[in-house]
Design a protein around this motif. Structure first.
Motif, PDB file in Angstrom:
ATOM      1  N   UNK A   1       0.854  -1.186   0.000  1.00  0.00           N
ATOM      2  CA  UNK A   1       0.000   0.000   0.000  1.00  0.00           C
ATOM      3  C   UNK A   1       0.891   1.236   0.000  1.00  0.00           C
ATOM      4  N   UNK A   2       0.657   2.140  -0.954  1.00  0.00           N
ATOM      5  CA  UNK A   2       1.405   3.396  -1.035  1.00  0.00           C
ATOM      6  C   UNK A   2       0.426   4.555  -0.892  1.00  0.00           C
ATOM      7  N   UNK A   3       0.623   5.376   0.133  1.00  0.00           N
ATOM      8  CA  UNK A   3      -0.270   6.493   0.432  1.00  0.00           C
ATOM      9  C   UNK A   3       0.441   7.823   0.183  1.00  0.00           C
ATOM     10  N   UNK A   4      -0.357   8.889   0.083  1.00  0.00           N
ATOM     11  CA  UNK A   4       0.206  10.230  -0.107  1.00  0.00           C
ATOM     12  C   UNK A   4       0.735  10.773   1.221  1.00  0.00           C
ATOM     13  N   UNK A   5       1.466  11.899   1.159  1.00  0.00           N
ATOM     14  CA  UNK A   5       2.141  12.463   2.343  1.00  0.00           C
ATOM     15  C   UNK A   5       1.154  12.913   3.406  1.00  0.00           C
TER      16      UNK A   5
ATOM     17  N   UNK B   1       3.743  -0.850   4.004  1.00  0.00           N
ATOM     18  CA  UNK B   1       3.171   0.491   3.904  1.00  0.00           C
ATOM     19  C   UNK B   1       4.278   1.455   3.483  1.00  0.00           C
ATOM     20  N   UNK B   2       3.967   2.268   2.491  1.00  0.00           N
ATOM     21  CA  UNK B   2       4.909   3.290   2.038  1.00  0.00           C
ATOM     22  C   UNK B   2       4.175   4.613   1.871  1.00  0.00           C
ATOM     23  N   UNK B   3       4.922   5.708   1.946  1.00  0.00           N
ATOM     24  CA  UNK B   3       4.371   7.049   1.751  1.00  0.00           C
ATOM     25  C   UNK B   3       5.181   7.716   0.653  1.00  0.00           C
ATOM     26  N   UNK B   4       4.503   8.164  -0.361  1.00  0.00           N
ATOM     27  CA  UNK B   4       5.143   8.751  -1.547  1.00  0.00           C
ATOM     28  C   UNK B   4       6.232   7.838  -2.112  1.00  0.00           C
ATOM     29  N   UNK B   5       5.976   6.550  -2.085  1.00  0.00           N
ATOM     30  CA  UNK B   5       6.885   5.586  -2.676  1.00  0.00           C
ATOM     31  C   UNK B   5       8.016   5.143  -1.774  1.00  0.00           C
ATOM     32  N   UNK B   6       8.139   5.677  -0.530  1.00  0.00           N
ATOM     33  CA  UNK B   6       9.214   5.316   0.385  1.00  0.00           C
ATOM     34  C   UNK B   6       8.641   4.501   1.540  1.00  0.00           C
TER      35      UNK B   6
END
Length: 246
Positions: free
Chosen positions: A177-181, A214-219
């Motif tokens: 899952x990749x979420x926004x900042x 889990x990642x945020x903005x691809x990180x």
């Protein structure tokens, strides 16, 4: 004088003979007449005593009409005789009721937060999906519902408004899952714990024992919030319940 008696005897004999013949003849005629009379009576008695029934006149006889189709001219199509439809065809079909949703229809669950006695509690809500949907599509529908916020006023979400789902994929080793900042903005440790639990539980709604990255903005997300809430990679329901009990 001798001739007189003889003549008298002869005459008497002749008269007696004639009379006897006459009696015999009369008796024969009477006997013949008696024998003929019964036959005549039998003949008359054999005849019908009642008058024969008269045949009905044409006016009294029931009329029997035999339909005779008119001759069909050459080249002119013959009119078809209307046929009687079957009784089943005459019965109008009532509208069929719509099928009810099947009890085993596939669903995914979205998790919200509810306060209970000063503690947080995860509350699931079912989201229906199509039977043919792939796991990726089903979980994407679940996260879109999660990020849109609850419709029930008795529950709420710790995920900040404006958070978007950048990508989601289901692989053999787990769910990514990749979420926004926006996901990491605002709130204290309690809010961070709640939103992390919502993501992990919703991502594993199809397979409760699945692993979640889990990642945020691809990180990869390692620390959450200003207080540095450590996030295990991958995370599971079991590890979250152990480290961050709601």
């Amino acid at each position: 004088m001798k001739d007189g008696p003889e003549v008298s005897r002869v005459s008497t004999a002749v008269i007696a003979g004639v009379c006897g013949f006459a009696l015999a003849a009369g008796g024969g005629i009477a006997l013949w007449t008696a024998n003929r009379s019964p036959n005549s009576a039998e003949t008359h008695s054999s005849a019908p005593t009642t008058a024969p029934a008269l045949s009905p006149t044409p006016a009294e006889s029931p009329a029997v009409i035999i339909p005779v189709p008119p001759p069909n001219p050459v080249g002119v199509p013959q009119a078809q005789t209307p046929q009687t439809l079957p009784q089943q065809a005459l019965v109008s079909k009532s509208p069929q009721p719509k099928p009810l949703p099947e009890a085993g229809a596939p669903t995914v669950q979205v998790y919200w937060v509810k306060g209970a006695g000063g503690k947080f509690e995860a509350v699931p809500t079912k989201v229906a999906v199509k039977p043919a949907d792939e796991p990726n599509t089903a979980l994407e529908a679940a996260f879109n519902s999660l990020l849109a916020g609850p419709k029930d006023a008795t529950v709420y979400s710790e995920i900040p408004q404006g958070t978007k789902l950048r990508s989601l994929s289901v692989k053999n080793d787990g769910v990514y899952v990749d979420l926004s900042a926006e996901f990491t903005s605002g709130g204290g440790s309690t809010s961070m714990t709640g939103r992390l639990g919502q993501v992990i539980y919703t991502a594993t709604s199809l397979k409760p024992n699945a692993k979640v990255w889990i990642s945020v903005d691809g990180k990869p997300l390692e620390l959450l919030g200003g207080e540095g809430l450590e996030v295990a990679q991958p995370s599971t329901r079991q590890s979250f319940d152990k480290n961050f009990p709601l």
